[in-house]
Design an enzyme around this catalytic site. Structure first.
Site, PDB file in Angstrom:
ATOM      1  N   HIS A 135       0.830  -1.201   0.000  1.00  0.00           N
ATOM      2  CA  HIS A 135       0.000   0.000   0.000  1.00  0.00           C
ATOM      3  C   HIS A 135       0.868   1.257   0.000  1.00  0.00           C
ATOM      4  O   HIS A 135       2.078   1.185   0.174  1.00  0.00           O
ATOM      5  CB  HIS A 135      -0.931   0.030   1.231  1.00  0.00           C
ATOM      6  CG  HIS A 135      -2.114  -0.866   1.099  1.00  0.00           C
ATOM      7  ND1 HIS A 135      -2.072  -2.198   1.452  1.00  0.00           N
ATOM      8  CD2 HIS A 135      -3.373  -0.639   0.648  1.00  0.00           C
ATOM      9  CE1 HIS A 135      -3.260  -2.750   1.233  1.00  0.00           C
ATOM     10  NE2 HIS A 135      -4.067  -1.824   0.741  1.00  0.00           N
ATOM     11  N   LYS A 139      -0.440   4.780   4.608  1.00  0.00           N
ATOM     12  CA  LYS A 139      -1.173   3.764   5.373  1.00  0.00           C
ATOM     13  C   LYS A 139      -0.270   3.252   6.486  1.00  0.00           C
ATOM     14  O   LYS A 139       0.741   2.590   6.230  1.00  0.00           O
ATOM     15  CB  LYS A 139      -1.610   2.609   4.463  1.00  0.00           C
ATOM     16  CG  LYS A 139      -2.480   1.579   5.161  1.00  0.00           C
ATOM     17  CD  LYS A 139      -3.017   0.565   4.178  1.00  0.00           C
ATOM     18  CE  LYS A 139      -3.914  -0.467   4.849  1.00  0.00           C
ATOM     19  NZ  LYS A 139      -5.108   0.140   5.500  1.00  0.00           N
TER      20      LYS A 139
END
Length: 247
Positions: A135, A139
């Site tokens: 990701h 995040k």
């Protein structure tokens, strides 16, 4: 349909755009600057709320929706320890909630493939599974909620995998443990890969998101589906109904 948005970051803006394109009205937008609007007539007038915020406030946001009598779709992850409480309240008729770690159509197809492949692999113990999620650098939590769901589904279907662990946490990765690795890089929306390795070969399935729009579209579809329903609902129920209605 009247929709309330809870959380107005990147996802909130994309959800707003898609909802309007599908003919819906955004009647209330709530973020950290105006939490008092949970008590507003505009919020209470909404047919459904869509909540994408952060784990530390997600449960409180859902409870405020329950208090206002507004069904809520939540895509916030890393607060699943509170879900039993929410399910109990829904069972008592005190709220309506559809929570999922990922609303993307593609991801939910991928999850079904994961379950099917795992059942097949029960007959082939020479293959060992491994999961990697990638990701964007913003995040902070890991593994991703989607990775956890994939891992839990794999464990449910497997005869020999009983738990999952991240190796950097110092956990021992035994033969019955699914290893989950995470990568944070650039602005990657999300990539999930499950490998099944043997000494002879490897089998891999991957879902790679191209943008956040797939997640947002799924959340709007969930809101459309949830309106008028009650209780605790799942993304599996929703997609099963969609698939069966197309036959």
């Amino acid at each position: 349909m009247k929709i309330a948005l809870i959380g107005y970051g990147k996802m909130g803006h994309i959800i707003e755009k898609i909802a309007k394109e599908r003919g819906h009205e955004i009647v209330s937008i709530i973020d950290m600057h105006n939490p008092e609007d949970f008590d507003s007539d505009a919020f209470r007038s909404s047919d459904v709320a869509i909540e994408f915020t952060i784990p530390s406030v997600a449960a409180a946001n859902v409870l405020k929706c329950f208090e206002a009598g507004v069904p809520v779709v939540s895509g916030t992850t890393a607060w699943t320890d509170r879900l039993p409480e929410m399910k109990h309240l829904c069972a008592e008729g005190k709220g309506t909630l559809l929570w999922a770690s990922n609303f993307s159509i593609g991801v939910n197809i991928f999850m079904a493939l994961n379950r099917y492949l795992t059942r097949m692999m029960n007959a082939f113990p020479q293959y060992t599974p491994h999961l990697v999620e990638t990701h964007h650098i913003h995040k902070l939590d890991h593994p991703s909620g989607t990775a956890v769901t994939l891992a839990e589904n794999l464990i449910e279907e497997s005869d020999r995998i009983s738990s999952w662990a991240e190796p950097e946490e110092g956990n021992t990765i035994g033969e019955d443990v699914l290893e989950i690795d995470h990568i944070r890089s650039g602005e990657v929306p999300g990539i999930h890969t499950i490998d099944w390795e043997s000494e002879q070969d490897s089998i891999s399935i991957t879902h790679s998101a191209k943008s956040r729009e797939g997640f947002a579209m799924g959340a709007v579809l969930a809101a459309e589906w949830l309106a008028g329903k009650s209780g605790f609902r799942t993304i599996g129920e929703m997609y099963s109904e969609i698939i069966n209605s197309s036959k």
